[in-house]
Enzyme design. Structure first.
Site, PDB file in Angstrom:
ATOM      1  N   HIS A  64      -0.749  -4.608  -4.943  1.00  0.00           N
ATOM      2  CA  HIS A  64      -1.673  -4.235  -6.127  1.00  0.00           C
ATOM      3  C   HIS A  64      -1.782  -5.632  -7.004  1.00  0.00           C
ATOM      4  O   HIS A  64      -1.003  -6.334  -7.066  1.00  0.00           O
ATOM      5  CB  HIS A  64      -0.815  -3.239  -7.220  1.00  0.00           C
ATOM      6  CG  HIS A  64      -0.547  -2.172  -6.468  1.00  0.00           C
ATOM      7  ND1 HIS A  64       0.711  -1.745  -5.817  1.00  0.00           N
ATOM      8  CD2 HIS A  64      -1.138  -0.980  -6.203  1.00  0.00           C
ATOM      9  CE1 HIS A  64       0.600  -0.506  -5.423  1.00  0.00           C
ATOM     10  NE2 HIS A  64      -0.734   0.072  -5.579  1.00  0.00           N
ATOM     11  N   ASP A 124       5.182  -3.870  -1.196  1.00  0.00           N
ATOM     12  CA  ASP A 124       4.109  -2.370  -0.861  1.00  0.00           C
ATOM     13  C   ASP A 124       2.899  -2.893  -0.152  1.00  0.00           C
ATOM     14  O   ASP A 124       2.225  -1.825   0.095  1.00  0.00           O
ATOM     15  CB  ASP A 124       3.964  -1.965  -2.065  1.00  0.00           C
ATOM     16  CG  ASP A 124       3.576  -2.906  -3.287  1.00  0.00           C
ATOM     17  OD1 ASP A 124       3.262  -4.110  -3.119  1.00  0.00           O
ATOM     18  OD2 ASP A 124       3.393  -2.640  -4.641  1.00  0.00           O
ATOM     19  N   HIS A 153       2.017  -5.927 -14.126  1.00  0.00           N
ATOM     20  CA  HIS A 153       0.990  -5.206 -14.565  1.00  0.00           C
ATOM     21  C   HIS A 153       0.944  -4.940 -16.287  1.00  0.00           C
ATOM     22  O   HIS A 153       0.270  -4.853 -16.948  1.00  0.00           O
ATOM     23  CB  HIS A 153       1.176  -3.873 -14.198  1.00  0.00           C
ATOM     24  CG  HIS A 153       0.705  -3.551 -12.669  1.00  0.00           C
ATOM     25  ND1 HIS A 153      -0.356  -4.171 -12.202  1.00  0.00           N
ATOM     26  CD2 HIS A 153       1.409  -2.930 -11.789  1.00  0.00           C
ATOM     27  CE1 HIS A 153      -0.382  -3.821 -10.731  1.00  0.00           C
ATOM     28  NE2 HIS A 153       0.579  -3.109 -10.527  1.00  0.00           N
ATOM     29  N   ASP A 155       2.083  -9.002  -3.864  1.00  0.00           N
ATOM     30  CA  ASP A 155       2.331  -7.479  -4.012  1.00  0.00           C
ATOM     31  C   ASP A 155       0.819  -6.973  -3.765  1.00  0.00           C
ATOM     32  O   ASP A 155      -0.215  -7.443  -3.887  1.00  0.00           O
ATOM     33  CB  ASP A 155       2.659  -6.908  -5.486  1.00  0.00           C
ATOM     34  CG  ASP A 155       2.939  -5.671  -5.892  1.00  0.00           C
ATOM     35  OD1 ASP A 155       4.045  -5.364  -6.232  1.00  0.00           O
ATOM     36  OD2 ASP A 155       1.755  -4.839  -5.880  1.00  0.00           O
TER      37      ASP A 155
END
Length: 265
Positions: free
Chosen positions: A123, A208, A84, A121
């Site tokens: 996200h 996740d 990120h 991931d």
């Protein structure tokens, strides 16, 4: 397994991805005696920049191990994560763009012309995308849950300028699991990788997307994750002499995270 010790990444290499002003801020925060929030999710204390440099340095050592031929497959078990982190600010628990820095290092140190980054991931890896959005030397493929943090990763975000077509987002609604991911890898990831002919594969390995993770709603199982790992290793064996490095990103159920990482190893 061969253990490789992480060493801090040098500022000059960090500047291949991040802005001088942002690094000056991280330096300044290191001199404070308190914790400072960079946004609602991301904070830095006096030791954060030092640890982030070690985390990014670990990804560099992983690339060294595979690019030099010492090993075929490497695993960077690092924290904080990195996908990120934007060029000019940290986001989503991430301070430095670990996998982006590893890609730039591979290009600079080993002269690699085509690097594939696969991010599974849950996200979207918005930082990695932003860094390479106009760069045809890096093919970025992200599978992620639609509508959750950070709210990016639309299917029609395919790159800009010479980078058009080298950014592939696969946003998914909650509830998708092993069968969906297997189909995505078969029908999207494999054909794109074969066309691109990477010289190195880097993986943002976030755990996740597991069904028992508290932050999202994708239903991968550990067996499903293991299938993705086997597919990526097979992809590396077929396309780039087995050269692949997995870099740990998210994962907030610690039992799942530990088992998922063990499956890679």
């Amino acid at each position: 397994m061969q253990a490789v010790e992480a060493t801090p990444i040098e500022r000059e290499l960090i500047l291949s991805v991040h802005t001088p002003r942002y690094l000056d801020l991280l330096d300044k925060l290191s001199g404070l005696d308190r914790t400072v929030r960079l946004d609602n999710d991301t904070y830095a204390n006096p030791w954060s920049y030092e640890i982030a440099r070690l985390s990014a340095g670990g990804t560099i050592r992983a690339v060294d191990a595979v690019a030099s031929g010492t090993v075929n497959t490497a695993l960077g078990a690092v924290r904080p994560p990195g996908h990120h982190a934007m060029p000019d600010h940290g986001m989503g628990f991430c301070l430095l763009g670990n996998i982006a820095l590893a890609a730039r290092y591979a290009q600079q140190q080993y002269g690699l012309r085509r690097i594939l980054i696969v991010d599974y991931d849950v996200h979207h890896g918005n930082g990695t995308e932003a860094i390479f959005y106009g760069d045809p030397s890096v093919l970025f493929i992200s599978t992620h849950q639609q509508g959750i943090y950070p709210g990016t990763g639309a299917i029609n975000d395919t790159g800009v300028g010479k980078g058009v077509g080298f950014n592939i987002n696969v946003p998914l609604m909650g509830g998708h699991g092993d069968a969906s991911y297997a189909a995505i890898f078969e029908q999207i990831v494999w054909p794109a990788a074969i066309r691109f002919e990477p010289e190195l594969i880097l993986v943002s390995a976030g755990f996740d997307a597991h069904w028992d993770d508290p932050l999202a709603g994708i239903h991968l199982s550990l067996s499903g994750y293991a299938h993705l790992t086997r597919e990526l290793v097979h992809m590396a064996n077929q396309l780039c002499g087995g050269k692949i490095a997995f870099i740990v990103e998210g994962g907030y159920n610690l039992d799942v995270l530990s088992e998922g990482v063990a499956n890679i190893a």
